[in-house]
Enzyme design. Sequence first.
Site, PDB file in Angstrom:
ATOM      1  N   GLU A  28       0.867  -1.174   0.000  1.00  0.00           N
ATOM      2  CA  GLU A  28       0.000   0.000   0.000  1.00  0.00           C
ATOM      3  C   GLU A  28       0.903   1.223   0.000  1.00  0.00           C
ATOM      4  O   GLU A  28       1.627   1.451   0.967  1.00  0.00           O
ATOM      5  CB  GLU A  28      -0.880   0.034   1.246  1.00  0.00           C
ATOM      6  CG  GLU A  28      -1.994  -0.963   1.260  1.00  0.00           C
ATOM      7  CD  GLU A  28      -2.879  -0.823   2.508  1.00  0.00           C
ATOM      8  OE1 GLU A  28      -2.466  -0.178   3.504  1.00  0.00           O
ATOM      9  OE2 GLU A  28      -3.980  -1.370   2.468  1.00  0.00           O
ATOM     10  N   ASP A  47      -1.393  14.515  -7.018  1.00  0.00           N
ATOM     11  CA  ASP A  47      -0.212  13.655  -7.154  1.00  0.00           C
ATOM     12  C   ASP A  47       0.644  14.214  -8.276  1.00  0.00           C
ATOM     13  O   ASP A  47       0.119  14.611  -9.326  1.00  0.00           O
ATOM     14  CB  ASP A  47      -0.600  12.214  -7.507  1.00  0.00           C
ATOM     15  CG  ASP A  47      -1.157  11.436  -6.331  1.00  0.00           C
ATOM     16  OD1 ASP A  47      -1.126  11.947  -5.203  1.00  0.00           O
ATOM     17  OD2 ASP A  47      -1.620  10.315  -6.551  1.00  0.00           O
ATOM     18  N   HIS A  61      12.878  24.098  -2.902  1.00  0.00           N
ATOM     19  CA  HIS A  61      11.620  24.793  -3.158  1.00  0.00           C
ATOM     20  C   HIS A  61      10.623  24.652  -2.013  1.00  0.00           C
ATOM     21  O   HIS A  61      10.682  23.705  -1.251  1.00  0.00           O
ATOM     22  CB  HIS A  61      10.942  24.231  -4.423  1.00  0.00           C
ATOM     23  CG  HIS A  61      11.827  24.184  -5.603  1.00  0.00           C
ATOM     24  ND1 HIS A  61      11.912  23.090  -6.412  1.00  0.00           N
ATOM     25  CD2 HIS A  61      12.687  25.096  -6.119  1.00  0.00           C
ATOM     26  CE1 HIS A  61      12.772  23.322  -7.385  1.00  0.00           C
ATOM     27  NE2 HIS A  61      13.261  24.529  -7.227  1.00  0.00           N
ATOM     28  N   LYS A  71       4.364  17.395   1.672  1.00  0.00           N
ATOM     29  CA  LYS A  71       4.625  16.455   0.582  1.00  0.00           C
ATOM     30  C   LYS A  71       4.951  15.080   1.145  1.00  0.00           C
ATOM     31  O   LYS A  71       5.763  14.951   2.056  1.00  0.00           O
ATOM     32  CB  LYS A  71       5.828  16.913  -0.255  1.00  0.00           C
ATOM     33  CG  LYS A  71       5.653  18.246  -0.924  1.00  0.00           C
ATOM     34  CD  LYS A  71       6.921  18.645  -1.666  1.00  0.00           C
ATOM     35  CE  LYS A  71       6.755  20.020  -2.297  1.00  0.00           C
ATOM     36  NZ  LYS A  71       7.986  20.438  -2.976  1.00  0.00           N
ATOM     37  N   TYR A 131       5.140  12.190  -5.773  1.00  0.00           N
ATOM     38  CA  TYR A 131       4.773  12.777  -4.490  1.00  0.00           C
ATOM     39  C   TYR A 131       3.335  13.271  -4.490  1.00  0.00           C
ATOM     40  O   TYR A 131       2.790  13.662  -5.506  1.00  0.00           O
ATOM     41  CB  TYR A 131       5.729  13.897  -4.076  1.00  0.00           C
ATOM     42  CG  TYR A 131       5.902  15.038  -5.040  1.00  0.00           C
ATOM     43  CD1 TYR A 131       5.330  16.278  -4.784  1.00  0.00           C
ATOM     44  CD2 TYR A 131       6.681  14.901  -6.185  1.00  0.00           C
ATOM     45  CE1 TYR A 131       5.512  17.346  -5.640  1.00  0.00           C
ATOM     46  CE2 TYR A 131       6.873  15.960  -7.052  1.00  0.00           C
ATOM     47  CZ  TYR A 131       6.283  17.181  -6.773  1.00  0.00           C
ATOM     48  OH  TYR A 131       6.468  18.240  -7.633  1.00  0.00           O
ATOM     49  N   ASP A 169      16.275  27.494 -10.949  1.00  0.00           N
ATOM     50  CA  ASP A 169      16.992  27.091  -9.738  1.00  0.00           C
ATOM     51  C   ASP A 169      18.366  27.748  -9.627  1.00  0.00           C
ATOM     52  O   ASP A 169      18.856  27.993  -8.530  1.00  0.00           O
ATOM     53  CB  ASP A 169      17.130  25.576  -9.662  1.00  0.00           C
ATOM     54  CG  ASP A 169      15.825  24.900  -9.270  1.00  0.00           C
ATOM     55  OD1 ASP A 169      14.843  25.598  -8.974  1.00  0.00           O
ATOM     56  OD2 ASP A 169      15.796  23.661  -9.258  1.00  0.00           O
TER      57      ASP A 169
END
Length: 182
Positions: A28, A47, A61, A71, A131, A169
């Site tokens: 799971e 998601d 971030h 998250k 995530y 970035d």
Amino acid sequence: MKVTKTDIEGLLIIDPSVFSDDRGYFFESYNQAKYKEAGIAVDFIQDNQSFSRKGTVRALHGQADPFAQGKLVRVITGRVLDVAVDIRKASPTYGKHFSIELSGDNQLQFWVPAGFLHGFSVLEDNTTFAYKVNNYYDKASELGVIWNDPTLNIDWGLAPGEALLSHKDVLLSDFKSFISPF
């Protein structure tokens, strides 16, 4: 599943119960009741998934309120070094980071609540990172710090010159200039 607290309050490592046999495995990846019992009592609303090559760095971030995100991260295939930096001003671990290797082999998950910057470096080609988040993306609420900030001194597990970064970035400020909204 086994839940392990880290030395930074709020960050949790989840080791799911994996059932393997000669056909493969089953586990799971999320069960709302079990995660709530483990202290992750949020409503996930989206998601996300990324696919990256070795050397990619996606960091550091976050988002400010009212769009701050928690998250629940994991790797489906490949390997990453996942990093969370505490940016809660009242926290005794403000400015400290925690890192963990997540992989398709170890199946570990990492809970990063709101109040942290988050990022990862890709340690293996063909890595799929997934995530769940509990709030929507909002460009105006974006926060960030340059990935190689000397104050944070994060070892990303990459050789010098190996990091592949987005244009966005590369332009992030250093941690000393960062003003946390948390």
